[in-house]
Design an enzyme around this catalytic site. Structure first.
Site, PDB file in Angstrom:
ATOM      1  N   LYS A 140      21.520 -68.533  25.483  1.00 20.60           N
ATOM      2  CA  LYS A 140      22.763 -69.001  24.827  1.00 20.60           C
ATOM      3  C   LYS A 140      23.693 -69.613  25.883  1.00 20.60           C
ATOM      4  CE  LYS A 140      24.724 -64.381  25.188  1.00 20.60           C
ATOM      5  NZ  LYS A 140      25.735 -63.465  24.686  1.00 20.60           N
ATOM      6  N   ARG A 173      30.481 -54.637  17.047  1.00 20.52           N
ATOM      7  CA  ARG A 173      30.759 -56.070  17.058  1.00 20.52           C
ATOM      8  C   ARG A 173      30.026 -56.705  15.881  1.00 20.52           C
ATOM      9  NH1 ARG A 173      29.062 -59.488  22.424  1.00 20.52           N
ATOM     10  NH2 ARG A 173      26.976 -59.140  21.586  1.00 20.52           N
ATOM     11  N   HIS A 182      22.462 -53.799  20.059  1.00 21.76           N
ATOM     12  CA  HIS A 182      22.942 -54.267  21.365  1.00 21.76           C
ATOM     13  C   HIS A 182      23.637 -53.101  22.058  1.00 21.76           C
ATOM     14  CE1 HIS A 182      23.854 -57.136  24.393  1.00 21.76           C
ATOM     15  NE2 HIS A 182      25.135 -57.263  24.130  1.00 21.76           N
ATOM     16  N   ARG A 199      15.374 -58.241  25.979  1.00 22.05           N
ATOM     17  CA  ARG A 199      16.180 -59.423  25.634  1.00 22.05           C
ATOM     18  C   ARG A 199      17.198 -59.703  26.741  1.00 22.05           C
ATOM     19  NH1 ARG A 199      18.616 -57.173  20.990  1.00 22.05           N
ATOM     20  NH2 ARG A 199      20.513 -57.096  22.204  1.00 22.05           N
ATOM     21  N   TYR A 226      49.464 -77.846  45.885  1.00 22.42           N
ATOM     22  CA  TYR A 226      50.588 -77.460  45.032  1.00 22.42           C
ATOM     23  C   TYR A 226      51.242 -76.150  45.477  1.00 22.42           C
ATOM     24  CZ  TYR A 226      48.790 -80.904  41.729  1.00 22.42           C
ATOM     25  OH  TYR A 226      48.362 -82.053  41.131  1.00 22.42           O
ATOM     26  N   CYS A 236      42.931 -77.291  42.985  1.00 19.76           N
ATOM     27  CA  CYS A 236      43.474 -78.247  42.010  1.00 19.76           C
ATOM     28  C   CYS A 236      42.454 -78.502  40.897  1.00 19.76           C
ATOM     29  CB  CYS A 236      43.810 -79.574  42.692  1.00 19.76           C
ATOM     30  SG  CYS A 236      44.868 -79.397  44.128  1.00 19.76           S
ATOM     31  N   MET A 237      42.846 -79.314  39.936  1.00 23.62           N
ATOM     32  CA  MET A 237      41.945 -79.605  38.819  1.00 23.62           C
ATOM     33  C   MET A 237      40.659 -80.289  39.292  1.00 23.62           C
ATOM     34  SD  MET A 237      42.693 -81.817  35.366  1.00 23.62           S
ATOM     35  CE  MET A 237      44.067 -80.854  34.807  1.00 23.62           C
ATOM     36  N   ASP A 238      40.818 -81.224  40.242  1.00 24.83           N
ATOM     37  CA  ASP A 238      39.660 -82.027  40.660  1.00 24.83           C
ATOM     38  C   ASP A 238      39.309 -81.857  42.129  1.00 24.83           C
ATOM     39  OD1 ASP A 238      39.923 -83.514  38.100  1.00 24.83           O
ATOM     40  OD2 ASP A 238      41.769 -84.177  39.076  1.00 24.83           O
TER      41      ASP A 238
HETATM   42  C1  LIG Z   1      23.094 -59.738  21.715  1.00 25.22           C
HETATM   43  C2  LIG Z   1      22.809 -59.985  23.163  1.00 25.22           C
HETATM   44  N1  LIG Z   1      21.614 -59.637  23.659  1.00 25.22           N
HETATM   45  C3  LIG Z   1      21.287 -59.842  24.945  1.00 25.22           C
HETATM   46  C4  LIG Z   1      22.198 -60.403  25.825  1.00 25.22           C
HETATM   47  C5  LIG Z   1      21.791 -60.592  27.266  1.00 25.22           C
HETATM   48  O1  LIG Z   1      22.613 -59.845  28.108  1.00 25.22           O
HETATM   49  P1  LIG Z   1      22.431 -59.912  29.709  1.00 25.22           P
HETATM   50  O2  LIG Z   1      22.797 -61.297  30.092  1.00 25.22           O
HETATM   51  O3  LIG Z   1      23.353 -58.890  30.221  1.00 25.22           O
HETATM   52  O4  LIG Z   1      21.010 -59.626  29.978  1.00 25.22           O
HETATM   53  C6  LIG Z   1      23.451 -60.759  25.358  1.00 25.22           C
HETATM   54  C7  LIG Z   1      24.436 -61.337  26.289  1.00 25.22           C
HETATM   55  O5  LIG Z   1      25.584 -61.137  26.284  1.00 25.22           O
HETATM   56  C8  LIG Z   1      23.774 -60.549  23.987  1.00 25.22           C
HETATM   57  O6  LIG Z   1      24.969 -60.885  23.492  1.00 25.22           O
END
Ligand SMILES: Cc1ncc(COP(=O)(O)O)c(C=O)c1O
Length: 398
Positions: free
Chosen positions: A52, A151, A180, A236, A277, A324-326
């Site tokens: 993700k 969550r 999770h 995971r 700055y 700075c920004m850049d």
């Molecule tokens: C639902 C879920 N599973 C697995 C992970 C993977 O976690 P990590 O990067 O700590 O291995 C995340 C990451 O936040 C998550 O939200």
């Protein structure tokens, strides 16, 4: 001489990367890390790679192609439907789990793109059933249960009512079950042990209703390394794939991102001269300063102001004045005449025998490791450094 229109057309079709600032992504490192994780969990446990947020800033499309190409993973997991669709459009054919649980009306798109949603809401179950009916298919889903993260996921007290509804929606098939873990990296194991005990009870409740998920998963990086009981049929992890987390001594992870730039300008200043700055830094004597074309808009956190170092010629150089920004200014006085405009600067990663880790930057900035790579902004080109023969490459590809 080229006419202006020709030049404009040329620029329009080319990748324009004038700045030397880029994030080098070592795909071999990610494949290596996946293999190390596989070895740690053993042959009976699958690996679902969390990719993700653009693979934690590393670039999801090349990362996922590399992982599936090498058979390093069984599935990948994203948070958003959009992220899953992006991978499908890029030609990814392996299983994609969508973990985020926010499907507002996108149930047809989920099925059309062959994504596997993680569900914990009866509204989603019905919406998926309707979409599945219209396509004449069954929707395969993973059921998420809340064991303590509070969550997403069906809570234990609501599980009987949830399960009682399922026989009315035969178009939806539960092929996976997951939870999770909130505190797998905590010193005290108690919270995780509690969560796993609750997960066991909830899996039992599923089985007693005749639901036997093929895949059961719970472990993020910390749980993968610290709780074998959390491995179930697949782990995971995200962070470990990119070289982060705290692996056991038998697991060697390689950091996958190097954030690099180059010195754009050098200037000599006198005692008392201020930088950037707010004049937060003043030279204590004669000093040589280097200006780098990278700033907080690129994801180099402004909170590192006055508290960070970059690498030049394999040596640490302190960041001076406000980021700075850049742009960012560093003190290279100790490098004397060896330093030149155009010299490579490493803000994250190694150069020579020195290394700046994401963990170091995070702790200096009061952030967590994840935020460092996720925070590298989209205006920084990701350049995949491909070394292995399997990719047919020996240099850079982007
Ligand atoms: C639902 C879920 N599973 C697995 C992970 C993977 O976690 P990590 O990067 O700590 O291995 C995340 C990451 O936040 C998550 O939200």
């Amino acid at each position: 001489m080229a006419r202006l229109e020709e030049l404009t057309a040329e620029i329009g079709s080319a990748r324009i990367e004038v700045r030397p600032t880029r994030a080098e992504i070592d795909l071999d490192a990610i494949v290596h890390n996946a293999k190390e994780i596989r070895q740690w969990v053993g042959a009976g446990v699958g690996l679902c790679a969390v990719v993700k947020a653009d693979a934690y800033g590393h670039g999801a499309v090349p990362v996922v192609h590399a992982l599936f190409h090498h058979g390093s993973v069984d599935a990948v997991a994203v948070s958003l439907v959009e992220e899953g669709i992006e991978l499908r459009r890029a030609g990814v054919r392996g299983p994609i789990l969508v973990m985020g649980g926010v499907y507002t009306g996108a149930h047809r798109e989920i099925l059309a793109s062959d994504l596997t949603p993680v569900i914990s809401d009866l509204g989603d179950v019905h919406a998926l059933a309707a979409a599945a009916s219209s396509f004449g298919v069954r929707a395969k889903v993973h059921l998420k249960v809340d064991t303590g993260m509070a969550r997403l996921g069906v809570r234990e007290e609501n599980l009987p009512a949830f399960l009682a509804e399922l026989p009315r929606v035969p178009q939806v098939e539960i092929v996976g079950a997951c939870t999770h873990l909130a505190s797998a990296d905590a010193e005290d194991n108690l919270a995780t042990e509690d969560q796993l005990a609750r997960f066991e009870r909830m899996l039992l409740a599923l089985r007693s209703e005749g639901i036997f998920p093929l895949v059961v998963h719970a472990a993020n990086t910390a749980a993968t390394f610290r709780f074998r009981a959390a491995h179930y049929s697949a782990v995971r992890p995200g962070l470990a794939l990119y070289g982060g987390g705290l692996p056991p001594s038998s697991v060697t992870l390689r950091p996958a991102m190097r954030l690099v730039s180059a010195i754009a300008q050098l200037r000599d200043v006198r005692e008392g001269d201020a930088v950037s700055y707010g004049a937060l830094w003043r030279a204590k004597g004669r000093a040589r300063l280097a200006t780098l074309p990278i700033g907080y808009a690129d994801g180099y956190p402004r909170r590192l102001t006055g508290n960070s170092e970059v690498l030049v010629l394999g040596r640490r150089c302190p960041v001076v004045g406000a980021i700075c920004m850049d742009m960012t200014v560093v003190d290279v006085t100790h490098l004397g005449d060896q330093v030149h405009v155009g010299d490579q600067v490493v803000l994250l990663g190694s150069q020579g025998n020195e290394r700046v880790t994401a963990e170091e930057l995070a702790s200096r900035a009061g952030l967590i490791e994840y935020e460092i790579t996720c925070g590298v902004s989209k205006r920084v080109p990701r350049v995949a450094v491909v070394r292995s023969q399997a990719f047919g490459g020996s240099g850079e590809a982007s």
